[in-house]
Design a protein around this motif. Structure first.
Motif, mmCIF file in Angstrom:
data_model
loop_
_atom_site.group_PDB
_atom_site.id
_atom_site.type_symbol
_atom_site.label_atom_id
_atom_site.label_comp_id
_atom_site.label_asym_id
_atom_site.label_seq_id
_atom_site.Cartn_x
_atom_site.Cartn_y
_atom_site.Cartn_z
ATOM 1 N N LEU A 80 67.453 21.732 66.961
ATOM 2 C CA LEU A 80 66.070 21.236 67.215
ATOM 3 C C LEU A 80 65.493 22.905 66.321
ATOM 4 C CD1 LEU A 80 63.396 20.620 68.895
ATOM 5 C CD2 LEU A 80 64.999 21.787 70.632
ATOM 6 N N THR A 81 64.064 23.049 65.832
ATOM 7 C CA THR A 81 63.808 23.971 65.098
ATOM 8 C C THR A 81 62.058 23.944 65.480
ATOM 9 O OG1 THR A 81 62.565 22.920 62.925
ATOM 10 C CG2 THR A 81 65.163 23.938 63.190
ATOM 11 N N ALA A 82 61.034 24.707 66.009
ATOM 12 C CA ALA A 82 60.497 25.218 66.028
ATOM 13 C C ALA A 82 59.398 26.380 65.371
ATOM 14 C CB ALA A 82 60.363 25.276 67.855
ATOM 15 N N ILE A 83 58.150 26.312 64.595
ATOM 16 C CA ILE A 83 57.854 27.072 64.131
ATOM 17 C C ILE A 83 55.903 27.468 64.031
ATOM 18 C CG2 ILE A 83 59.726 27.676 62.353
ATOM 19 C CD1 ILE A 83 57.920 25.499 60.444
ATOM 20 N N PRO A 84 55.669 28.112 64.222
ATOM 21 C CA PRO A 84 54.168 28.470 64.467
ATOM 22 C C PRO A 84 53.701 28.118 63.227
ATOM 23 C CG PRO A 84 54.899 30.624 63.963
ATOM 24 C CD PRO A 84 56.201 29.364 64.489
ATOM 25 N N PHE A 85 52.647 27.315 62.749
ATOM 26 C CA PHE A 85 51.517 26.645 62.175
ATOM 27 C C PHE A 85 50.626 26.960 62.574
ATOM 28 C CE2 PHE A 85 51.671 23.098 64.239
ATOM 29 C CZ PHE A 85 49.991 22.411 64.247
ATOM 30 N N SER A 86 49.612 26.934 61.457
ATOM 31 C CA SER A 86 47.831 26.935 62.078
ATOM 32 C C SER A 86 47.915 25.509 62.899
ATOM 33 C CB SER A 86 46.977 26.212 60.397
ATOM 34 O OG SER A 86 46.292 26.866 60.486
ATOM 35 N N ASN A 87 47.211 26.595 64.133
ATOM 36 C CA ASN A 87 46.807 25.560 64.984
ATOM 37 C C ASN A 87 48.012 25.237 65.932
ATOM 38 O OD1 ASN A 87 43.971 26.665 63.928
ATOM 39 N ND2 ASN A 87 44.003 24.907 63.040
ATOM 40 N N GLY A 88 48.278 25.361 65.988
ATOM 41 C CA GLY A 88 49.862 25.414 66.651
ATOM 42 C C GLY A 88 51.294 25.285 66.676
ATOM 43 N N ASN A 89 52.702 24.245 66.629
ATOM 44 C CA ASN A 89 53.339 24.489 66.390
ATOM 45 C C ASN A 89 54.458 23.479 66.093
ATOM 46 O OD1 ASN A 89 53.818 27.176 67.874
ATOM 47 N ND2 ASN A 89 53.517 25.896 70.455
ATOM 48 N N LYS A 90 54.631 23.591 64.833
ATOM 49 C CA LYS A 90 55.736 22.385 64.280
ATOM 50 C C LYS A 90 57.181 22.189 65.475
ATOM 51 C CE LYS A 90 57.240 20.776 59.946
ATOM 52 N NZ LYS A 90 57.183 21.102 58.421
ATOM 53 N N ILE A 91 57.611 20.926 65.498
ATOM 54 C CA ILE A 91 58.400 21.147 66.584
ATOM 55 C C ILE A 91 59.291 19.999 65.444
ATOM 56 C CG2 ILE A 91 59.632 20.906 68.629
ATOM 57 C CD1 ILE A 91 57.868 22.546 68.595
ATOM 58 N N GLN A 92 61.030 20.363 65.029
ATOM 59 C CA GLN A 92 61.766 18.666 64.400
ATOM 60 C C GLN A 92 62.985 18.856 65.119
ATOM 61 O OE1 GLN A 92 62.309 19.853 60.489
ATOM 62 N NE2 GLN A 92 62.124 17.794 59.816
ATOM 63 N N TRP A 93 63.275 18.220 65.328
ATOM 64 C CA TRP A 93 64.699 17.815 65.391
ATOM 65 C C TRP A 93 65.291 16.704 64.979
ATOM 66 C CZ3 TRP A 93 59.930 16.335 68.170
ATOM 67 C CH2 TRP A 93 60.091 15.059 68.614
ATOM 68 N N THR A 94 65.923 16.609 64.317
ATOM 69 C CA THR A 94 67.734 15.879 63.958
ATOM 70 C C THR A 94 69.023 15.196 64.268
ATOM 71 O OG1 THR A 94 66.386 16.747 61.879
ATOM 72 C CG2 THR A 94 68.807 16.018 61.649
ATOM 73 N N LEU A 95 69.478 14.146 64.478
ATOM 74 C CA LEU A 95 70.357 14.047 65.728
ATOM 75 C C LEU A 95 71.402 12.865 64.798
ATOM 76 C CD1 LEU A 95 68.215 11.243 68.476
ATOM 77 C CD2 LEU A 95 67.086 12.416 66.658
ATOM 78 N N HIS A 96 72.190 12.625 65.068
ATOM 79 C CA HIS A 96 73.311 12.037 64.938
ATOM 80 C C HIS A 96 73.149 9.817 64.771
ATOM 81 C CE1 HIS A 96 74.717 15.209 62.701
ATOM 82 N NE2 HIS A 96 75.201 15.444 63.980
ATOM 83 N N ASN A 97 72.626 9.680 66.261
ATOM 84 C CA ASN A 97 72.917 8.327 66.897
ATOM 85 C C ASN A 97 71.503 8.408 67.535
ATOM 86 O OD1 ASN A 97 73.704 6.105 67.439
ATOM 87 N ND2 ASN A 97 74.000 7.064 69.359
ATOM 88 N N VAL A 98 71.010 7.086 67.148
ATOM 89 C CA VAL A 98 69.806 6.786 67.932
ATOM 90 C C VAL A 98 69.677 5.592 68.994
ATOM 91 C CG1 VAL A 98 67.697 7.705 66.710
ATOM 92 C CG2 VAL A 98 68.321 5.192 66.328
ATOM 93 N N ILE A 99 70.850 4.959 68.588
ATOM 94 C CA ILE A 99 70.991 3.763 69.252
ATOM 95 C C ILE A 99 71.110 4.051 70.833
ATOM 96 C CG2 ILE A 99 73.512 1.776 69.653
ATOM 97 C CD1 ILE A 99 74.317 2.735 66.766
ATOM 98 N N ASP A 100 70.640 3.213 72.118
ATOM 99 C CA ASP A 100 70.771 3.227 72.915
ATOM 100 C C ASP A 100 69.829 4.140 74.233
ATOM 101 O OD1 ASP A 100 72.378 1.188 74.077
ATOM 102 O OD2 ASP A 100 74.322 2.689 73.342
ATOM 103 N N VAL A 101 68.716 5.190 72.379
ATOM 104 C CA VAL A 101 67.418 5.833 73.353
ATOM 105 C C VAL A 101 66.450 4.458 73.771
ATOM 106 C CG1 VAL A 101 66.159 7.654 72.167
ATOM 107 C CG2 VAL A 101 68.344 7.719 71.525
ATOM 108 N N ASP A 102 65.769 5.105 74.758
ATOM 109 C CA ASP A 102 64.767 4.287 74.726
ATOM 110 C C ASP A 102 63.362 5.399 73.994
ATOM 111 O OD1 ASP A 102 62.706 2.169 76.494
ATOM 112 O OD2 ASP A 102 62.511 4.150 77.055
#
Length: 214
Positions: A48-70
């Motif tokens: 999970l990364t969070a970096i500032p950019f013009s007019n806000g913050n850019k949030i990016q997350w990476t994971l291995h599995n989305v099964i059973d995620v609502d």
């Protein structure tokens, strides 16, 4: 036929499917075992990364599995413990994606914390690692004088790199005008007579001005 839920390591020799789609397994001892879904697979957060950019913050997350995620819930807090937080946005999982990005149009000079809550289909929640955006040590533009080239240089933090740059003389006459274009530095190479001038930046962060003497 005696059948039992599979809960231990047994010598399975065959599998089969019933008319209604249930999966069964058997072994040489004559036991028949029903194969059912147990607890949801762990999400397996990678980053999970969070970096500032013009007019806000850019949030990016990476994971291995989305099964059973609502759904994913992006959360923002002023404290690492997340005792209180703001729910920024809900994001639907995509079975073909493991990386997600959201641009949060929020900026705070004192820094901020982010995390992602994966809300599972069974009602449980799995939390991502926490990412922090550090306080901005240079929140305003600044001017430095380049002795080698004999000119003023305007230094712009990322939040100030969009907008208009103007220079007026002491009588208020416009002597220089430019559009800022995502550049960290702007050289004020205008040809003017010696005197007092006012450099002004107008952008999304507001207005900033400083006096220079040439």
């Amino acid at each position: 036929i005696d059948w039992h839920p599979i809960s231990v390591n047994i010598a399975i020799t065959t599998f089969g499917e019933s008319d209604n789609g249930e999966i069964f397994a058997g072994n040489l001892a004559g036991n028949l075992y029903a194969i059912t879904m147990g607890a949801p697979l762990p999400v397996g957060w990678e980053d999970l990364t969070a970096i500032p950019f013009s007019n806000g913050n850019k949030i990016q997350w990476t994971l291995h599995n989305v099964i059973d995620v609502d759904h994913f819930e992006l959360q923002r807090s002023f404290r690492y413990e997340f005792e209180t937080f703001v729910s920024v946005i809900d994001v639907e999982p995509d079975p073909d994606k493991i990386s997600y990005t959201y641009n949060d149009p929020y900026y705070n000079h004192d820094g901020i914390y982010y995390r992602v809550a994966a809300h599972m289909n069974d009602g449980s929640i799995e939390y991502s690692p926490i990412a922090r955006i550090l306080p901005d040590p240079v929140s305003k533009p600044s001017l430095t004088f380049d002795l080698v080239h004999g000119m003023w240089r305007l230094n712009l933090p990322s939040f100030w790199q969009n907008g208009d740059l103007t220079v007026h003389d002491i009588q208020g006459k416009l002597v220089y005008n430019a559009n800022l274009d995502d550049l960290p530095h702007v050289d004020l190479s205008m040809s003017v007579t010696p005197g007092v001038y006012f450099v002004t930046v107008n952008g999304n962060e507001g207005s900033w001005s400083e006096k220079i003497v040439k």
